[in-house]
Design a protein around this motif. Sequence first.
Motif, PDB file in Angstrom:
ATOM      1  N   SER A 104      39.468  49.566  39.684  1.00 53.26           N
ATOM      2  CA  SER A 104      38.368  49.906  40.555  1.00 53.26           C
ATOM      3  C   SER A 104      37.333  50.415  39.759  1.00 53.26           C
ATOM      4  O   SER A 104      37.686  51.154  38.542  1.00 53.26           O
ATOM      5  CB  SER A 104      38.917  50.791  41.731  1.00 53.26           C
ATOM      6  OG  SER A 104      39.070  51.938  41.126  1.00 53.26           O
ATOM      7  N   ARG A 148      34.940  40.151  40.442  1.00 55.01           N
ATOM      8  CA  ARG A 148      35.150  41.264  41.243  1.00 55.01           C
ATOM      9  C   ARG A 148      35.944  40.613  42.323  1.00 55.01           C
ATOM     10  O   ARG A 148      35.662  39.450  43.082  1.00 55.01           O
ATOM     11  CB  ARG A 148      33.758  41.602  42.257  1.00 55.01           C
ATOM     12  CG  ARG A 148      33.832  42.478  43.024  1.00 55.01           C
ATOM     13  CD  ARG A 148      32.525  42.698  43.979  1.00 55.01           C
ATOM     14  NE  ARG A 148      32.567  43.710  44.681  1.00 55.01           N
ATOM     15  CZ  ARG A 148      31.533  44.431  44.866  1.00 55.01           C
ATOM     16  NH1 ARG A 148      30.186  44.390  44.201  1.00 55.01           N
ATOM     17  NH2 ARG A 148      31.481  45.306  45.899  1.00 55.01           N
ATOM     18  N   ASP A 181      37.954  41.842  46.263  1.00 58.37           N
ATOM     19  CA  ASP A 181      38.057  42.596  47.263  1.00 58.37           C
ATOM     20  C   ASP A 181      39.423  42.803  47.619  1.00 58.37           C
ATOM     21  O   ASP A 181      40.177  42.073  48.334  1.00 58.37           O
ATOM     22  CB  ASP A 181      37.064  42.250  48.278  1.00 58.37           C
ATOM     23  CG  ASP A 181      36.416  43.302  49.106  1.00 58.37           C
ATOM     24  OD1 ASP A 181      37.030  43.625  49.997  1.00 58.37           O
ATOM     25  OD2 ASP A 181      35.506  43.668  48.571  1.00 58.37           O
ATOM     26  N   ALA A 233      36.536  47.075  45.853  1.00 62.56           N
ATOM     27  CA  ALA A 233      36.162  46.499  44.717  1.00 62.56           C
ATOM     28  C   ALA A 233      36.954  46.580  43.622  1.00 62.56           C
ATOM     29  O   ALA A 233      36.968  48.074  43.103  1.00 62.56           O
ATOM     30  CB  ALA A 233      34.769  46.497  44.257  1.00 62.56           C
ATOM     31  N   TYR A 243      37.746  45.230  39.632  1.00 59.85           N
ATOM     32  CA  TYR A 243      37.015  44.357  38.644  1.00 59.85           C
ATOM     33  C   TYR A 243      38.296  44.071  37.662  1.00 59.85           C
ATOM     34  O   TYR A 243      39.201  44.635  37.334  1.00 59.85           O
ATOM     35  CB  TYR A 243      35.997  45.088  37.957  1.00 59.85           C
ATOM     36  CG  TYR A 243      34.822  45.515  38.802  1.00 59.85           C
ATOM     37  CD1 TYR A 243      34.040  44.552  39.317  1.00 59.85           C
ATOM     38  CD2 TYR A 243      35.037  46.770  39.606  1.00 59.85           C
ATOM     39  CE1 TYR A 243      32.777  44.870  40.221  1.00 59.85           C
ATOM     40  CE2 TYR A 243      34.003  47.098  40.543  1.00 59.85           C
ATOM     41  CZ  TYR A 243      33.097  46.071  40.783  1.00 59.85           C
ATOM     42  OH  TYR A 243      32.073  46.496  41.924  1.00 59.85           O
TER      43      TYR A 243
END
Lengths: 128, 128
Positions: free
Chosen positions: B22, B56, B58, B63, B65
């Motif tokens: 994150s 990215r 969810d 979020a 990455y």
Amino acid sequence: MSQPNPSELAVLKHLWSSGPQSAREVHDAVGPGQAWKASTTRTIINRLEDKGWVVRRDVHGLAVYDAALDRTRTLGGLVRHFARQVLDMSGPLPAALFAESPHLSDAELDDLDAIINAAETQDSEGEA
Amino acid sequence: MSQPNPSELAVLKHLWSSGPQSAREVHDAVGPGQAWKASTTRTIINRLEDKGWVVRRDVHGLAVYDAALDRTRTLGGLVRHFARQVLDMSGPLPAALFAESPHLSDAELDDLDAIINAAETQDSEGEA
DNA sequence: ACGAATGCGTTACATATGTAACGAACAGGC
DNA sequence: GCCTGTTCGTTACATATGTAACGCATTCGT
């Protein structure tokens, strides 16, 4: 420490190998390779002069520039910086592996070894 | 070819070694070292996302990455670029030179050799 | 003496990079 | 239900770098 950018390095490398040159001479040598217009070459040279990385001498009214940075120190600094920042190498770096570079003579490789390693004095460290 | 800048590389390196993270996690890991405020870390991550160099995902509204660039290819590209542009080395480059880097496993070093050399396909050359 | 070429200072502008604040929205604790 | 911490989108601004034009002064050829 002196970390010339790619454009500046192109000019410095020419001065290192060819000695003092006029703006025109520098341009004729590096301009084509960089796809620079003459004015661009001049701008780079001016910025180098502002930074004190080339010195300007007046020869019968013509400006002639000469590298003020030491080739080995500069390349060594770039190598050390790259190895440390990009590859996170921390120990001593083997200079011999750069023997391929046409920019470093045998004699200079000796200095390089010392510079790359011992001289933690002007990269991230002893900056003050 | 993908040439992440120093800031971006710092983030990518963390994602490569720690996996999907994150923004907060990335910041906690690389922020201090870069002396970044949280918002700066986020900006770098956003720019990486814009460039498509991190993806990215969810996760329950948060979020997360993940690096979209291959570690070996990226590092190899940087190494090749550095060797060619800075040191003007033209022949094959010895991958063993980078064995010191903690970022490259033995297995990756094999790939690296191939990438550094054969793949003149995505640096200056085959760019199109 | 005049025009063309050259050298040089000055100025300009776009993109990249470093660095960060601000405010809205949302999630939990009490 | 309200305060608070967290997330995230948006916006901002400085410096560095790439790239170059413009105009003036000077010089050299004819």
